[in-house]
Design a protein around this motif. Structure first.
Motif, mmCIF file in Angstrom:
data_model
loop_
_atom_site.group_PDB
_atom_site.id
_atom_site.type_symbol
_atom_site.label_atom_id
_atom_site.label_comp_id
_atom_site.label_asym_id
_atom_site.label_seq_id
_atom_site.Cartn_x
_atom_site.Cartn_y
_atom_site.Cartn_z
ATOM 1 N N UNK A 82 0.896 -0.911 -0.299
ATOM 2 C CA UNK A 82 0.352 -0.202 -0.366
ATOM 3 C C UNK A 82 1.166 1.414 0.067
ATOM 4 N N UNK A 83 1.924 1.001 0.757
ATOM 5 C CA UNK A 83 2.950 2.099 0.763
ATOM 6 C C UNK A 83 3.688 2.423 -1.108
ATOM 7 N N UNK A 84 3.552 1.683 -1.777
ATOM 8 C CA UNK A 84 4.172 1.713 -3.073
ATOM 9 C C UNK A 84 5.295 0.771 -3.579
ATOM 10 N N UNK A 85 5.393 -0.254 -2.728
ATOM 11 C CA UNK A 85 6.567 -0.608 -2.401
ATOM 12 C C UNK A 85 6.275 -1.804 -3.504
ATOM 13 N N UNK A 86 7.128 -2.350 -4.859
ATOM 14 C CA UNK A 86 6.837 -3.025 -5.882
ATOM 15 C C UNK A 86 6.298 -4.261 -5.069
ATOM 16 N N UNK A 87 5.858 -5.705 -6.020
ATOM 17 C CA UNK A 87 5.930 -7.013 -5.342
ATOM 18 C C UNK A 87 7.082 -7.611 -5.791
ATOM 19 N N UNK A 88 7.586 -7.445 -6.766
ATOM 20 C CA UNK A 88 8.993 -7.996 -7.646
ATOM 21 C C UNK A 88 9.841 -7.369 -5.915
ATOM 22 N N UNK A 89 10.365 -6.280 -5.734
ATOM 23 C CA UNK A 89 11.170 -5.723 -4.788
ATOM 24 C C UNK A 89 10.809 -6.687 -3.256
ATOM 25 N N UNK A 90 9.381 -6.600 -2.883
ATOM 26 C CA UNK A 90 9.341 -7.999 -2.038
ATOM 27 C C UNK A 90 9.352 -9.240 -2.199
ATOM 28 N N UNK A 91 9.656 -9.652 -3.679
ATOM 29 C CA UNK A 91 10.001 -10.772 -3.316
ATOM 30 C C UNK A 91 11.680 -10.858 -3.495
ATOM 31 N N UNK A 92 12.441 -10.525 -3.551
ATOM 32 C CA UNK A 92 13.795 -10.513 -4.181
ATOM 33 C C UNK A 92 14.069 -10.123 -2.266
ATOM 34 N N UNK A 93 13.443 -9.162 -1.801
ATOM 35 C CA UNK A 93 13.655 -8.144 -0.401
ATOM 36 C C UNK A 93 11.960 -8.455 0.628
ATOM 37 N N UNK A 94 12.057 -9.535 1.211
ATOM 38 C CA UNK A 94 10.885 -9.781 1.895
ATOM 39 C C UNK A 94 11.151 -9.193 3.601
ATOM 40 N N UNK A 95 11.002 -7.532 3.289
ATOM 41 C CA UNK A 95 11.659 -6.893 4.541
ATOM 42 C C UNK A 95 10.188 -7.015 6.072
ATOM 43 N N UNK A 96 9.239 -8.295 5.600
ATOM 44 C CA UNK A 96 8.353 -8.291 6.316
ATOM 45 C C UNK A 96 8.594 -9.747 7.284
ATOM 46 N N UNK A 97 8.938 -10.692 6.994
ATOM 47 C CA UNK A 97 9.970 -11.511 7.582
ATOM 48 C C UNK A 97 10.519 -11.787 8.569
ATOM 49 N N UNK A 98 11.764 -10.306 8.822
ATOM 50 C CA UNK A 98 12.607 -10.024 9.816
ATOM 51 C C UNK A 98 11.689 -9.603 11.037
ATOM 52 N N UNK A 99 10.463 -9.236 11.303
ATOM 53 C CA UNK A 99 9.904 -8.944 12.001
ATOM 54 C C UNK A 99 9.328 -9.456 12.321
ATOM 55 N N UNK A 100 9.613 -11.296 11.835
ATOM 56 C CA UNK A 100 8.706 -12.306 12.499
ATOM 57 C C UNK A 100 9.647 -13.831 13.256
ATOM 58 N N UNK A 101 10.645 -13.226 12.695
ATOM 59 C CA UNK A 101 11.814 -13.909 13.128
ATOM 60 C C UNK A 101 11.818 -14.151 14.564
ATOM 61 N N UNK A 102 11.632 -12.999 15.137
ATOM 62 C CA UNK A 102 12.225 -13.547 16.857
ATOM 63 C C UNK A 102 11.131 -14.298 16.679
ATOM 64 N N UNK A 103 10.217 -13.809 16.827
ATOM 65 C CA UNK A 103 8.369 -14.692 17.017
ATOM 66 C C UNK A 103 8.831 -16.000 17.125
#
Length: 199
Positions: A82-103
Motif C-alpha cells: 500500500x506504501x507503493x513498494x512493488x511486489x517484485x522488490x518484496x519478492x527479492x527482499x522480504x522486509x516483512x519476514x525479519x519482523x517475525x523472526x524473533x517470534x
C-alpha cells in the motif's frame, strides 16, 4: 523404536562440547520434520510440520503459531504494498519476514517440549500425531509442507503450487499464507517431498 533411532542418528553429529549450548538453545539444533509410514504397525507418524492424504482424508500437523506468524507477515506485506513498494522488490527482499523472526525463534525454543521435531533430543511421543490404518486397501500420500495444497498425484500438487506462485507469489492471500514467499532465485518457497503408494 523409530523415534529413538532417528534421535540417536542426529545426536551423533553433535560434539559433546556443543550439548550444553544446544540444550539451552533449541533454535541452534539440526532440525527437520518427517512423515513416516510403518508397515509393521500399519500407522502413519507425523513428526513436525508435514501432512498426508489417506484416501480422501487430509491430515495436517502444522507448527504451533505458524498460522499466526504467517498472518502477521501478510499484514505487514500488505502495508508495504500500500506504501507503493512493488511486489517484485518484496519478492527479492522480504522486509516483512525479519519482523517475525524473533517470534519464530521463540517458538523454536518449545520444540520437543510442546511440539515434536527431529533434532537429536528426546521426542515426546504425545506430540507425535499418529494415524492408525485399518486393513482395507488404502492409497497414501506423504509430503512435506512445501506443497501447500496436497492432491492424490504429484502432477496435481505441482500444478497447484505453480498456480499459487503465479497468483500470490508473496503467499499473503486468503487461500494460503506462509512465513516466506517465492524468492525469484528458487523454484519454490520451501522444501518439497512427495511420495504416493498403496497399502
Amino acid at each position: 523404536m523409530f523415534l529413538r533411532g532417528v534421535t540417536s542418528c542426529i545426536r551423533k553429529h553433535y560434539k559433546k562440547s556443543m550439548l550444553p549450548r544446544l540444550t539451552e538453545h533449541p533454535e541452534d539444533r539440526l532440525t527437520c520434520s518427517a512423515v513416516v509410514f510403518s508397515r509393521v504397525s500399519r500407522e502413519i507418524w507425523l513428526v513436525g510440520d508435514c501432512h498426508c492424504l489417506v484416501g480422501n482424508q487430509y491430515i495436517d500437523n502444522p507448527k504451533p503459531a505458524e498460522a499466526m506468524l504467517a498472518a502477521q507477515r501478510a499484514d505487514e506485506m500488505k502495508k508495504l504494498l500500500a506504501q507503493g513498494i512493488s511486489q517484485e522488490e518484496l519478492l527479492s527482499n522480504d522486509t516483512a519476514r525479519p519482523l517475525i523472526i524473533p517470534h519464530m525463534i521463540q517458538t523454536m525454543k518449545e520444540q520437543n517440549i510442546t511440539y515434536s521435531v527431529i533434532d537429536g533430543f528426546h521426542i515426546p511421543r504425545q506430540h507425535v500425531k499418529v494415524i492408525t490404518l485399518d486393513f482395507q486397501p488404502q492409497e497414501i500420500v506423504l509430503a512435506s509442507d512445501g506443497y501447500p495444497f496436497l492432491r492424490p498425484t504429484l502432477a496435481e500438487s505441482e500444478q497447484l503450487l505453480q498456480q499459487q506462485r503465479e497468483k500470490d507469489p508473496l503467499n499473503i492471500g486468503p487461500n494460503f499464507q506462509a512465513t516466506k514467499g517465492f524468492h525469484p532465485d528458487f523454484n519454490s518457497f520451501d522444501d518439497r517431498s512427495y511420495i504416493r503408494f498403496r497399502v
